[in-house]
Write a protein that holds these residues in place. Structure first.
Motif, PDB file in Angstrom:
ATOM      1  N   ALA A 100       0.825  -1.210   0.000  1.00 55.81           N
ATOM      2  CA  ALA A 100       0.000   0.000   0.000  1.00 55.81           C
ATOM      3  C   ALA A 100       0.858   1.259   0.000  1.00 55.81           C
ATOM      4  O   ALA A 100       0.555   2.223  -0.701  1.00 55.81           O
ATOM      5  CB  ALA A 100      -0.926   0.002   1.211  1.00 55.81           C
ATOM      6  N   SER A 101       1.937   1.259   0.761  1.00 54.99           N
ATOM      7  CA  SER A 101       2.780   2.454   0.807  1.00 54.99           C
ATOM      8  C   SER A 101       3.635   2.576  -0.442  1.00 54.99           C
ATOM      9  O   SER A 101       4.068   3.668  -0.795  1.00 54.99           O
ATOM     10  CB  SER A 101       3.661   2.440   2.056  1.00 54.99           C
ATOM     11  OG  SER A 101       4.567   1.362   2.010  1.00 54.99           O
ATOM     12  N   GLY A 102       3.873   1.483  -1.138  1.00 56.58           N
ATOM     13  CA  GLY A 102       4.657   1.538  -2.370  1.00 56.58           C
ATOM     14  C   GLY A 102       3.907   2.203  -3.504  1.00 56.58           C
ATOM     15  O   GLY A 102       4.508   2.734  -4.433  1.00 56.58           O
ATOM     16  N   GLU A 103       2.584   2.209  -3.440  1.00 57.42           N
ATOM     17  CA  GLU A 103       1.779   2.807  -4.486  1.00 57.42           C
ATOM     18  C   GLU A 103       1.547   4.300  -4.283  1.00 57.42           C
ATOM     19  O   GLU A 103       1.008   4.968  -5.152  1.00 57.42           O
ATOM     20  CB  GLU A 103       0.424   2.096  -4.554  1.00 57.42           C
ATOM     21  CG  GLU A 103       0.535   0.641  -4.971  1.00 57.42           C
ATOM     22  CD  GLU A 103      -0.795  -0.084  -4.880  1.00 57.42           C
ATOM     23  OE1 GLU A 103      -1.804   0.564  -4.528  1.00 57.42           O
ATOM     24  OE2 GLU A 103      -0.825  -1.284  -5.151  1.00 57.42           O
ATOM     25  N   ALA A 104       1.933   4.823  -3.144  1.00 61.50           N
ATOM     26  CA  ALA A 104       1.689   6.239  -2.843  1.00 61.50           C
ATOM     27  C   ALA A 104       2.599   7.121  -3.684  1.00 61.50           C
ATOM     28  O   ALA A 104       3.785   6.848  -3.844  1.00 61.50           O
ATOM     29  CB  ALA A 104       1.927   6.503  -1.359  1.00 61.50           C
ATOM     30  N   ASP A 105       2.033   8.187  -4.236  1.00 62.92           N
ATOM     31  CA  ASP A 105       2.816   9.172  -4.973  1.00 62.92           C
ATOM     32  C   ASP A 105       3.226  10.263  -3.999  1.00 62.92           C
ATOM     33  O   ASP A 105       2.386  11.016  -3.496  1.00 62.92           O
ATOM     34  CB  ASP A 105       1.997   9.778  -6.108  1.00 62.92           C
ATOM     35  CG  ASP A 105       1.747   8.793  -7.224  1.00 62.92           C
ATOM     36  OD1 ASP A 105       2.579   7.879  -7.384  1.00 62.92           O
ATOM     37  OD2 ASP A 105       0.740   8.939  -7.929  1.00 62.92           O
ATOM     38  N   LEU A 106       4.505  10.341  -3.741  1.00 65.84           N
ATOM     39  CA  LEU A 106       5.014  11.325  -2.796  1.00 65.84           C
ATOM     40  C   LEU A 106       5.499  12.557  -3.542  1.00 65.84           C
ATOM     41  O   LEU A 106       6.014  12.471  -4.650  1.00 65.84           O
ATOM     42  CB  LEU A 106       6.152  10.724  -1.979  1.00 65.84           C
ATOM     43  CG  LEU A 106       5.791   9.480  -1.172  1.00 65.84           C
ATOM     44  CD1 LEU A 106       7.018   8.938  -0.467  1.00 65.84           C
ATOM     45  CD2 LEU A 106       4.713   9.812  -0.165  1.00 65.84           C
ATOM     46  N   VAL A 107       5.360  13.682  -2.905  1.00 64.36           N
ATOM     47  CA  VAL A 107       5.779  14.939  -3.497  1.00 64.36           C
ATOM     48  C   VAL A 107       7.036  15.400  -2.781  1.00 64.36           C
ATOM     49  O   VAL A 107       7.074  15.461  -1.559  1.00 64.36           O
ATOM     50  CB  VAL A 107       4.675  15.999  -3.358  1.00 64.36           C
ATOM     51  CG1 VAL A 107       5.124  17.322  -3.920  1.00 64.36           C
ATOM     52  CG2 VAL A 107       3.406  15.541  -4.048  1.00 64.36           C
ATOM     53  N   SER A 108       8.042  15.737  -3.556  1.00 68.23           N
ATOM     54  CA  SER A 108       9.272  16.227  -2.956  1.00 68.23           C
ATOM     55  C   SER A 108       9.201  17.749  -2.814  1.00 68.23           C
ATOM     56  O   SER A 108       8.309  18.413  -3.357  1.00 68.23           O
ATOM     57  CB  SER A 108      10.484  15.847  -3.812  1.00 68.23           C
ATOM     58  OG  SER A 108      10.468  16.554  -5.026  1.00 68.23           O
ATOM     59  N   LYS A 109      10.143  18.298  -2.095  1.00 64.57           N
ATOM     60  CA  LYS A 109      10.201  19.741  -1.892  1.00 64.57           C
ATOM     61  C   LYS A 109      10.404  20.455  -3.227  1.00 64.57           C
ATOM     62  O   LYS A 109       9.821  21.504  -3.485  1.00 64.57           O
ATOM     63  CB  LYS A 109      11.344  20.060  -0.929  1.00 64.57           C
ATOM     64  CG  LYS A 109      11.336  21.462  -0.408  1.00 64.57           C
ATOM     65  CD  LYS A 109      12.405  21.622   0.667  1.00 64.57           C
ATOM     66  CE  LYS A 109      12.302  22.949   1.347  1.00 64.57           C
ATOM     67  NZ  LYS A 109      13.296  23.093   2.412  1.00 64.57           N
ATOM     68  N   LYS A 110      11.216  19.865  -4.093  1.00 63.96           N
ATOM     69  CA  LYS A 110      11.476  20.455  -5.411  1.00 63.96           C
ATOM     70  C   LYS A 110      10.204  20.476  -6.251  1.00 63.96           C
ATOM     71  O   LYS A 110       9.934  21.456  -6.957  1.00 63.96           O
ATOM     72  CB  LYS A 110      12.583  19.658  -6.114  1.00 63.96           C
ATOM     73  CG  LYS A 110      13.080  20.287  -7.366  1.00 63.96           C
ATOM     74  CD  LYS A 110      13.851  21.538  -7.063  1.00 63.96           C
ATOM     75  CE  LYS A 110      14.483  22.092  -8.319  1.00 63.96           C
ATOM     76  NZ  LYS A 110      15.047  23.403  -8.098  1.00 63.96           N
ATOM     77  N   ASP A 111       9.409  19.400  -6.183  1.00 61.04           N
ATOM     78  CA  ASP A 111       8.136  19.359  -6.915  1.00 61.04           C
ATOM     79  C   ASP A 111       7.212  20.493  -6.469  1.00 61.04           C
ATOM     80  O   ASP A 111       6.569  21.152  -7.290  1.00 61.04           O
ATOM     81  CB  ASP A 111       7.427  18.022  -6.695  1.00 61.04           C
ATOM     82  CG  ASP A 111       8.160  16.851  -7.314  1.00 61.04           C
ATOM     83  OD1 ASP A 111       8.927  17.070  -8.272  1.00 61.04           O
ATOM     84  OD2 ASP A 111       7.976  15.719  -6.830  1.00 61.04           O
ATOM     85  N   LEU A 112       7.142  20.713  -5.160  1.00 60.55           N
ATOM     86  CA  LEU A 112       6.302  21.795  -4.644  1.00 60.55           C
ATOM     87  C   LEU A 112       6.794  23.157  -5.103  1.00 60.55           C
ATOM     88  O   LEU A 112       5.992  24.023  -5.456  1.00 60.55           O
ATOM     89  CB  LEU A 112       6.267  21.753  -3.120  1.00 60.55           C
ATOM     90  CG  LEU A 112       5.318  20.746  -2.506  1.00 60.55           C
ATOM     91  CD1 LEU A 112       5.451  20.763  -0.988  1.00 60.55           C
ATOM     92  CD2 LEU A 112       3.896  21.011  -2.908  1.00 60.55           C
TER      93      LEU A 112
END
Length: 83
Positions: free
Chosen positions: A35-47
């Motif tokens: 479940a956690s492998g499918e999460a799309d995380l946002v990095s500081k650079k993306d923000l």
């Protein structure tokens, strides 16, 4: 995209220490990892990239508001102190 490292062995050991049977602890660990492998995380650079246009718009609005207030202040001063 950022990745999360997940220590499944440590997770299983904590679950077993809490009284969960071995097979159930392994199943919970695998389900959590999947479940956690499918999460799309946002990095500081993306923000920073996404928020750059918004910051530019806010900066423009600040300048426009400053000019508007300067004009209003000029008209008020001219009304009370005519030359």
């Amino acid at each position: 995209m950022a990745t999360i490292t997940f220590d499944t062995l440590k997770f299983v050991e904590k679950l077993k220490a809490g009284g969960i049977p071995d097979e159930q602890a392994k199943a919970i660990s695998e389900a959590f990892r999947d479940a956690s492998g499918e999460a799309d995380l946002v990095s500081k650079k993306d923000l920073q990239i996404e928020l750059a246009p918004i910051r530019a718009d806010i900066n423009l609005i600040k300048w426009m508001l400053g000019i508007l207030l300067g004009g209003v202040l000029t008209l008020i001063l001219k009304a009370f102190f005519p030359l």
